[in-house]
Design an enzyme around this catalytic site. Structure first.
Site, PDB file in Angstrom:
ATOM      1  CG  HIS A   1      50.292  50.244  60.326  1.00 44.79           C
ATOM      2  ND1 HIS A   1      49.860  50.268  59.019  1.00 44.79           N
ATOM      3  CD2 HIS A   1      49.907  51.423  60.862  1.00 44.79           C
ATOM      4  CE1 HIS A   1      49.241  51.403  58.778  1.00 44.79           C
ATOM      5  NE2 HIS A   1      49.252  52.131  59.884  1.00 44.79           N
TER       6      HIS A   1
ATOM      7  CB  CYS B   1      46.328  55.724  58.196  1.00 43.98           C
ATOM      8  SG  CYS B   1      47.777  54.670  58.073  1.00 43.98           S
TER       9      CYS B   1
ATOM     10  CG  HIS C   1      46.180  53.527  63.549  1.00 43.97           C
ATOM     11  ND1 HIS C   1      45.101  53.829  62.762  1.00 43.97           N
ATOM     12  CD2 HIS C   1      47.274  53.705  62.764  1.00 43.97           C
ATOM     13  CE1 HIS C   1      45.524  54.172  61.554  1.00 43.97           C
ATOM     14  NE2 HIS C   1      46.847  54.110  61.529  1.00 43.97           N
ATOM     15  CD  GLU C   2      50.928  54.099  63.999  1.00 41.75           C
ATOM     16  OE1 GLU C   2      51.480  53.430  63.096  1.00 41.75           O
ATOM     17  OE2 GLU C   2      50.299  55.150  63.757  1.00 41.75           O
TER      18      GLU C   2
END
Length: 175
Positions: free
Chosen positions: A145, A99, A141-142
């Site tokens: 965030h 990341c 994954h995004e």
């Protein structure tokens, strides 16, 4: 288009939940274009708005060179606004992730192998997308965030603390 500065851990903004976008406007599109340029500059697969300091539910993704699935030529880049994961597989797949907001770190993360999302696209149109393999992993994954979660949050508290100490040293140029 501008290259935007990257927010790195342990910056507290990365732990906050991002806010929904009311409408994809010209201003939103310009911001997404800047995000895309930044993502390419960082050689990343995806980027969430919070990673450039904006707490909005916006993702950009481009994995065309690494996607094992044959897709239409204009499929990438993906602009994903206000994503909601509406379905996910029970089968989990573990893989190594990196990341740009957690520099020089790699973490093994178990995620659902496939997901289905609904979102607004670049033109403010409602879309649905079924994704598996690498694309599903990048989206998740995004998406993390946007929820204020980092890949290091999947580690034990002891390992996470070690990584955070390394990141603080890196930020202070001690390493």
């Amino acid at each position: 288009m501008s290259i935007l500065p990257i927010v790195t851990a342990p910056d507290e903004r990365l732990k906050q939940k991002s806010h929904r976008v009311l409408e994809v406007t010209d201003q939103t599109r310009k911001f997404m274009d800047d995000m895309l340029k930044t993502m390419y500059h960082e050689d990343a697969a995806g980027l969430a708005a919070v990673q450039v300091g904006i707490l909005k539910r916006i993702l950009v993704i481009d994995i065309k060179d690494h996607d094992p699935v044959e897709r239409p030529k204009d499929f990438y880049p993906l602009f994903i606004v206000n994503p909601d994961i509406i379905d996910k597989s029970e089968e989990l797949v573990t893989a190594n992730e990196g990341c740009i907001s957690v520099p020089r770190q790699r973490v093994e993360v178990a995620r659902p192998e496939s997901i289905k999302i609904k979102y607004l696209d670049y033109h403010n149109k409602q879309q649905e997308l079924e994704a598996n393999d690498w694309l599903a992993r990048v989206i998740q994954h995004e998406y993390d965030h946007l929820e204020g979660k980092l890949m290091i949050d999947y580690l034990s508290s002891l390992k996470r603390d070690v990584v955070l100490r390394k990141l603080k040293k890196l930020k202070n140029n001690i390493v």
